[in-house]
Design a protein around this motif. Structure first.
Motif, PDB file in Angstrom:
ATOM      1  N   GLN A 177      37.423 -55.321  55.852  1.00  0.00           N
ATOM      2  CA  GLN A 177      36.281 -55.894  56.569  1.00  0.00           C
ATOM      3  C   GLN A 177      35.049 -55.007  56.458  1.00  0.00           C
ATOM      4  O   GLN A 177      33.929 -55.507  56.384  1.00  0.00           O
ATOM      5  N   ALA A 178      35.237 -53.695  56.444  1.00  0.00           N
ATOM      6  CA  ALA A 178      34.097 -52.793  56.280  1.00  0.00           C
ATOM      7  C   ALA A 178      33.382 -53.088  54.962  1.00  0.00           C
ATOM      8  O   ALA A 178      32.153 -53.186  54.926  1.00  0.00           O
ATOM      9  N   LEU A 179      34.144 -53.265  53.910  1.00  0.00           N
ATOM     10  CA  LEU A 179      33.558 -53.617  52.616  1.00  0.00           C
ATOM     11  C   LEU A 179      32.877 -54.979  52.668  1.00  0.00           C
ATOM     12  O   LEU A 179      31.753 -55.152  52.197  1.00  0.00           O
ATOM     13  N   GLU A 180      33.568 -55.931  53.250  1.00  0.00           N
ATOM     14  CA  GLU A 180      33.058 -57.295  53.356  1.00  0.00           C
ATOM     15  C   GLU A 180      31.752 -57.360  54.153  1.00  0.00           C
ATOM     16  O   GLU A 180      30.823 -58.071  53.779  1.00  0.00           O
ATOM     17  N   TYR A 181      31.678 -56.599  55.256  1.00  0.00           N
ATOM     18  CA  TYR A 181      30.509 -56.637  56.127  1.00  0.00           C
ATOM     19  C   TYR A 181      29.427 -55.646  55.708  1.00  0.00           C
ATOM     20  O   TYR A 181      28.343 -55.619  56.293  1.00  0.00           O
ATOM     21  N   GLY A 182      29.739 -54.788  54.737  1.00  0.00           N
ATOM     22  CA  GLY A 182      28.751 -53.845  54.235  1.00  0.00           C
ATOM     23  C   GLY A 182      28.450 -52.684  55.160  1.00  0.00           C
ATOM     24  O   GLY A 182      27.331 -52.190  55.194  1.00  0.00           O
ATOM     25  N   HIS A 183      29.446 -52.250  55.924  1.00  0.00           N
ATOM     26  CA  HIS A 183      29.248 -51.041  56.720  1.00  0.00           C
ATOM     27  C   HIS A 183      30.434 -50.092  56.525  1.00  0.00           C
ATOM     28  O   HIS A 183      31.350 -50.387  55.769  1.00  0.00           O
ATOM     29  N   THR A 184      30.397 -48.966  57.199  1.00  0.00           N
ATOM     30  CA  THR A 184      31.396 -47.925  56.970  1.00  0.00           C
ATOM     31  C   THR A 184      32.745 -48.272  57.603  1.00  0.00           C
ATOM     32  O   THR A 184      32.819 -49.077  58.544  1.00  0.00           O
ATOM     33  N   LYS A 185      33.770 -47.609  57.103  1.00  0.00           N
ATOM     34  CA  LYS A 185      35.102 -47.744  57.702  1.00  0.00           C
ATOM     35  C   LYS A 185      35.075 -47.258  59.148  1.00  0.00           C
ATOM     36  O   LYS A 185      35.716 -47.845  60.016  1.00  0.00           O
ATOM     37  N   GLU A 186      34.312 -46.200  59.388  1.00  0.00           N
ATOM     38  CA  GLU A 186      34.210 -45.652  60.741  1.00  0.00           C
ATOM     39  C   GLU A 186      33.623 -46.682  61.703  1.00  0.00           C
ATOM     40  O   GLU A 186      34.115 -46.828  62.821  1.00  0.00           O
ATOM     41  N   ARG A 187      32.593 -47.367  61.259  1.00  0.00           N
ATOM     42  CA  ARG A 187      31.966 -48.398  62.093  1.00  0.00           C
ATOM     43  C   ARG A 187      32.989 -49.485  62.435  1.00  0.00           C
ATOM     44  O   ARG A 187      33.094 -49.928  63.569  1.00  0.00           O
ATOM     45  N   GLU A 188      33.760 -49.914  61.435  1.00  0.00           N
ATOM     46  CA  GLU A 188      34.719 -50.988  61.655  1.00  0.00           C
ATOM     47  C   GLU A 188      35.861 -50.544  62.568  1.00  0.00           C
ATOM     48  O   GLU A 188      36.251 -51.264  63.483  1.00  0.00           O
ATOM     49  N   ILE A 189      36.386 -49.351  62.345  1.00  0.00           N
ATOM     50  CA  ILE A 189      37.460 -48.848  63.204  1.00  0.00           C
ATOM     51  C   ILE A 189      36.955 -48.679  64.637  1.00  0.00           C
ATOM     52  O   ILE A 189      37.626 -49.055  65.596  1.00  0.00           O
ATOM     53  N   GLY A 190      35.754 -48.130  64.766  1.00  0.00           N
ATOM     54  CA  GLY A 190      35.157 -47.979  66.096  1.00  0.00           C
ATOM     55  C   GLY A 190      34.968 -49.311  66.782  1.00  0.00           C
ATOM     56  O   GLY A 190      35.282 -49.471  67.963  1.00  0.00           O
ATOM     57  N   PHE A 191      34.455 -50.276  66.033  1.00  0.00           N
ATOM     58  CA  PHE A 191      34.254 -51.618  66.578  1.00  0.00           C
ATOM     59  C   PHE A 191      35.572 -52.199  67.078  1.00  0.00           C
ATOM     60  O   PHE A 191      35.653 -52.728  68.186  1.00  0.00           O
ATOM     61  N   LEU A 192      36.621 -52.105  66.273  1.00  0.00           N
ATOM     62  CA  LEU A 192      37.910 -52.689  66.654  1.00  0.00           C
ATOM     63  C   LEU A 192      38.500 -52.002  67.880  1.00  0.00           C
ATOM     64  O   LEU A 192      39.054 -52.671  68.767  1.00  0.00           O
ATOM     65  N   ALA A 193      38.370 -50.689  67.957  1.00  0.00           N
ATOM     66  CA  ALA A 193      38.891 -49.961  69.117  1.00  0.00           C
ATOM     67  C   ALA A 193      38.136 -50.366  70.388  1.00  0.00           C
ATOM     68  O   ALA A 193      38.752 -50.632  71.430  1.00  0.00           O
ATOM     69  N   VAL A 194      36.817 -50.432  70.302  1.00  0.00           N
ATOM     70  CA  VAL A 194      36.005 -50.816  71.464  1.00  0.00           C
ATOM     71  C   VAL A 194      36.273 -52.272  71.840  1.00  0.00           C
ATOM     72  O   VAL A 194      36.422 -52.609  73.019  1.00  0.00           O
TER      73      VAL A 194
END
Length: 142
Positions: free
Chosen positions: A90-107
């Motif tokens: 999803q990070a690749l698909e949405y064009g942002h970092t893995k950190e952003r995606e992991i953070g988003f999912l945790a929050v």
């Protein structure tokens, strides 16, 4: 706040754990206890099918132990299952970092444990605004 981390994958999750701890430091006043379990695509699909009757891979699933949040203080409030492989895709698909995606999912999972939902447009607006506020405080912007 106490977060119990469980890794059910073969991945090194040390960076993800550091990131999540950094995000949740801003909740110092909270007395919540919860678990974040990193799982494979196969496991999250199994969980999704068993508990949500959806036979597909998803990114995050939360299970709250108690609907009464006041009563749940100082005890475990639930579990958050995160599929890292799906997060990376999803990070690749949405064009942002893995950190952003992991953070988003945790929050996102944490907010579900605390009574937030996105079943209606109004609820979604409130929940997603709160997510963005939390992520912005640690520099995880889009």
């Amino acid at each position: 706040m106490v977060i119990n981390f469980v890794n059910e994958t073969n991945d090194d999750v040390s960076e993800a754990i550091k990131l999540i701890k950094k995000i949740f430091k801003q909740f110092k006043h909270k007395k919540n206890i919860f678990s974040i379990i990193f799982v494979t695509k196969e496991e999250i699909q199994r969980i999704n099918k068993e508990y949500r009757n959806l036979d597909k891979v998803t990114d995050v699933i939360s299970f709250a132990y108690n609907d009464d949040l006041e009563e749940a203080m100082n005890e475990e409030i639930g579990d958050i299952f995160i599929c890292l492989d799906k997060a990376y895709e999803q990070a690749l698909e949405y064009g942002h970092t893995k950190e952003r995606e992991i953070g988003f999912l945790a929050v996102h999972g944490y907010l579900h444990l605390n009574g937030y939902d996105h079943m209606t447009k109004e609820d979604e607006k409130v929940m997603f605004k709160k997510q963005e506020e939390i992520l912005e405080k640690v520099g995880l912007t889009r």
